[in-house]
Design an enzyme around this catalytic site. Structure first.
Site, short mmCIF file in Angstrom:
data_model
loop_
_atom_site.label_atom_id
_atom_site.label_comp_id
_atom_site.label_asym_id
_atom_site.label_seq_id
_atom_site.Cartn_x
_atom_site.Cartn_y
_atom_site.Cartn_z
N CYS A 187 50.31 -2.76 13.04
CA CYS A 187 51.12 -4.08 12.95
C CYS A 187 52.48 -3.85 13.54
CB CYS A 187 50.68 -4.91 12.12
SG CYS A 187 49.01 -5.21 11.66
N ARG B 216 42.78 -8.67 15.12
CA ARG B 216 43.83 -8.72 16.17
C ARG B 216 43.38 -9.58 17.40
NH1 ARG B 216 47.12 -5.18 14.36
NH2 ARG B 216 46.09 -3.26 13.11
#
Length: 234
Positions: A51, A134
């Site tokens: 991330c 995601r």
């Protein structure tokens, strides 16, 4: 155990509405973004390496997206103070692939209750029931979902492809065309199918200006990168 059905907004539908607290203040989505393209994306958790690499890349490319009137909005199920601390950490400490001192200026949504994540099908129990996958939603200026992408927790996204999608969608709209496999700005685009036998015949026989046909149903025309930028870029 009962299987939970995950509701996922579909291409062509209006983006689900929500109000949320973010690192840039409260937002009313998608109303606050009327007239702009938006990439709404989720990430599993703050202070995680994949991330972190993604947020740094988005921060680096934010101006590239903005040039095509596209804004960025991030989300995770972490709290606001965690978001703020993580983004400060990225700016002050992380140096990755030549990216250093990256400041994330786009909003990052606090979604502790998972309300927004559930509306967009970002919580998928096969992957995790406590973290968002995601997900990427490309939303047009009218608030309509135009592209949906999902990645597993372990795989970072390809940001060149996300920008390519935005440009391809806008090119298709602006030039009334489609884009072929691996299209990049400057490549030939696909013209709409012939609406009659006569038009198909003219195309195949080379009578339609600037149109190249591989067969009656598969024809292309040139659109330069300069034409695209002139029409699309702010």
């Amino acid at each position: 155990m009962e299987n939970t059905v995950v509701s996922i907004p579909r291409i062509g539908e209006q983006a689900p509405e929500f109000k949320a607290v973010t690192t840039q203040g409260e937002i009313n989505f998608p109303a606050d973004y009327n007239g702009s393209w938006v990439i709404l994306f989720s990430h599993p958790a703050d202070f995680t390496p994949v991330c972190t690499s993604e947020f740094m890349t988005f921060a680096k490319m934010e101006k590239d997206f903005a040039a095509y009137n596209c804004k960025l909005v991030g989300l995770s199920v972490d709290g606001l103070y965690s978001h703020i601390a993580w983004l400060r950490n990225i700016k002050e400490k992380i140096d990755f692939k030549g990216m250093k001192g990256m400041e994330v200026k786009f909003p990052l949504i606090e979604d502790i209750t998972m309300e927004v994540a559930k509306k967009y099908g970002m919580i998928q129990e096969g992957e995790s029931n406590t973290k968002a996958v995601r997900a990427v939603f490309v939303i047009d200026p009218k608030g309509v979902i135009r592209t949906v992408l999902y990645y597993p927790l372990s795989t970072g996204r390809n940001f060149d492809e996300l920008l390519r999608i935005v440009v391809a969608l806008q090119t298709a709209d602006a030039f009334t065309c489609a884009t072929p496999a691996d299209w990049r700005p400057g490549d030939e685009v696909i013209v709409p199918p012939a609406g009659s036998c006569g038009v198909a015949k003219d195309r195949v026989e080379g009578k339609e200006e600037n149109v190249k046909c591989y067969d009656w149903y598969f024809c292309t025309k040139p659109v330069s990168a300069q034409e695209i930028d002139s029409k699309l870029k702010k």
